[in-house]
Design an enzyme around this catalytic site. Structure first.
Site, mmCIF file in Angstrom:
data_model
loop_
_atom_site.group_PDB
_atom_site.id
_atom_site.type_symbol
_atom_site.label_atom_id
_atom_site.label_comp_id
_atom_site.label_asym_id
_atom_site.label_seq_id
_atom_site.Cartn_x
_atom_site.Cartn_y
_atom_site.Cartn_z
ATOM 1 N N LYS A 40 110.214 61.511 22.070
ATOM 2 C CA LYS A 40 110.880 62.158 20.618
ATOM 3 C C LYS A 40 111.596 60.258 20.042
ATOM 4 O O LYS A 40 111.482 59.333 20.715
ATOM 5 C CB LYS A 40 112.058 62.670 20.973
ATOM 6 C CG LYS A 40 112.932 62.359 22.210
ATOM 7 C CD LYS A 40 114.204 62.486 23.108
ATOM 8 C CE LYS A 40 115.353 61.962 24.264
ATOM 9 N NZ LYS A 40 115.763 63.081 24.311
ATOM 10 N N TYR A 254 130.490 36.660 8.145
ATOM 11 C CA TYR A 254 132.349 37.061 7.723
ATOM 12 C C TYR A 254 133.426 37.547 8.236
ATOM 13 O O TYR A 254 133.218 37.151 9.930
ATOM 14 C CB TYR A 254 131.832 38.258 7.452
ATOM 15 C CG TYR A 254 130.508 38.839 6.557
ATOM 16 C CD1 TYR A 254 130.526 39.018 5.148
ATOM 17 C CD2 TYR A 254 129.368 39.438 6.986
ATOM 18 C CE1 TYR A 254 130.068 38.845 3.962
ATOM 19 C CE2 TYR A 254 128.379 39.830 5.807
ATOM 20 C CZ TYR A 254 128.836 39.561 4.515
ATOM 21 O OH TYR A 254 127.635 39.714 3.279
#
Ligand SMILES: *Cc1c(COP(=O)(O)O)cnc(C)c1O
Length: 358
Positions: A40, A254
């Site tokens: 999956k 940042y």
């Protein structure tokens, strides 16, 4: 595999030989019945096509995905194999299952009612504690009181899913084992599917007619706290775009969350959280260059990550930094990012050049 892919800024390597070795290892530990491949989420992020093809070539004949679309994407790659959809048949999708020979995992009385009369074998998912999908005790009583409800459904397996299999001494494991045994008594003669990766390591009490490992195939440790019995499958490396010298006191990235305590060399690499490299690794992770650890400094940004390479002046633009690989297991990275290996692998995005080793 080709020289061209190595011109990319980040390369994900998937060792299909190691993947197959892991599947064989798990199959040998589960002699009571076959071992499926859970592929999956695009084969836990690694590429469901190549992963399923490699497992199929090795003899795997049972596959699990989460969505119908994931099943359709690999249907032709695993001809004749059982291909089951864990999330169950969303109303209206039944014809797709019939047309492509897919196996629905029925998880509610409603699923059962919609599936009755269709000549396609199904898996019945029984809930023994997860409380997500699966028929519960009350549903089972309903089914027992009115056998006609299941009359039109041909059951291939009864399955349940463990809540805490990776915690070997968690009492939930034995409780679910007892509950599942009781449930299976209601369906005499129907084959059982029980263990996920970690469940296979819980011992013979958790053996069944079909094991469903995912994570361990991909090298995630199914026995956390003990050495990883699986082979590493995933490698990830990224390229340095620039190296700059900064003065003591200057910040990087940042919000200036890292500040140089000394004159420093900062390498900016071509990977960020948009590639699935977790932002939670800001000021926590590291890379390896030529056997040496280089700390990740500052915030991980969308497309870039910065490393303090002051101790490795031989790192230049174009150098490759290892992020997952020898000495950098997926489980350790997950630990640094306060998540699990499953989330690390399934987050790996489509931006990488992907190299599949045979
Ligand atoms: C994902 C999943 C598995 C595989 O679990 P792993 O821990 O990755 O081995 C097995 N069964 C079900 C129902 C699942 O959802």
């Amino acid at each position: 595999m080709t020289a061209m892919t190595h011109t990319e800024g980040a390369v994900l390597t998937v060792d299909l030989g190691a993947l197959v070795a892991n599947w064989r290892d798990l199959a040998a530990r589960h002699p009571s019945g076959p071992t499926a491949g859970v592929v999956k989420a695009n084969g836990y992020g690694l590429g469901a096509g190549p992963v399923a093809a490699a497992l199929y070539a090795a003899g795997c004949r049972h596959f699990f995905v989460a969505h119908l679309a994931e099943a359709l994407a690999i249907r032709d790659i695993v001809p004749g194999a059982m291909l089951a959809v864990l999330n169950g048949p969303i109303p209206g999708t039944e014809p797709g299952y019939v047309a492509h020979g897919l196996t629905p995992v029925l998880g509610s009385l409603d699923d059962i009612a919609r599936w009755a009369g269709r000549d396609v074998p199904a898996i019945l998912h029984v809930d023994t504690g997860m409380n997500r999908l699966g028929v519960d005790g009350r549903d089972l009583a309903t089914l027992r009181a009115d056998p006609a409800l299941l009359g039109g459904v041909s059951l291939r397996y009864v399955m349940t899913h463990l809540v805490s299999a990776e915690v070997a001494d968690d009492p939930d494991n034995a409780r679910q084992r007892e509950a599942f045994a009781a449930v299976c008594g209601v369906f005499p003669g129907v084959a059982r599917s029980f263990a996920n990766s970690s469940g296979i390591f819980l011992g013979p009490g958790f053996a069944s007619d079909l094991a469903r490992p995912g994570a361990a195939l991909y090298g995630i440790n199914p026995t956390p706290g003990a050495p990883n019995p699986m082979r590493a499958v995933v490698g990830l490396r990224t390229r340095v775009l620039q190296v700059r010298a900064i003065a003591a006191g200057e910040s990087v990235g940042y919000n200036a969350t890292w500040r140089a305590a000394r004159p420093s060399l900062i390498a900016t690499a071509c990977i960020g959280y948009a590639d699935g490299w977790p932002r939670a690794l800001s000021n926590r992770g590291h890379a390896i260059f030529d056997g040496r650890v280089v700390p990740l400094v500052g915030r991980v940004s969308m497309d870039l990550t910065t490393f303090d390479v002051t101790e490795c002046p031989q790192i230049v633009p174009g150098s490759w930094l290892d992020l997952i690989g020898p000495g950098l297991p997926v489980d350790d990275i997950a630990g640094s990012a306060a998540t699990n290996g499953y989330e690390i692998l399934t987050s790996l995005g489509p931006r990488y050049a992907r190299v599949y080793l045979p």
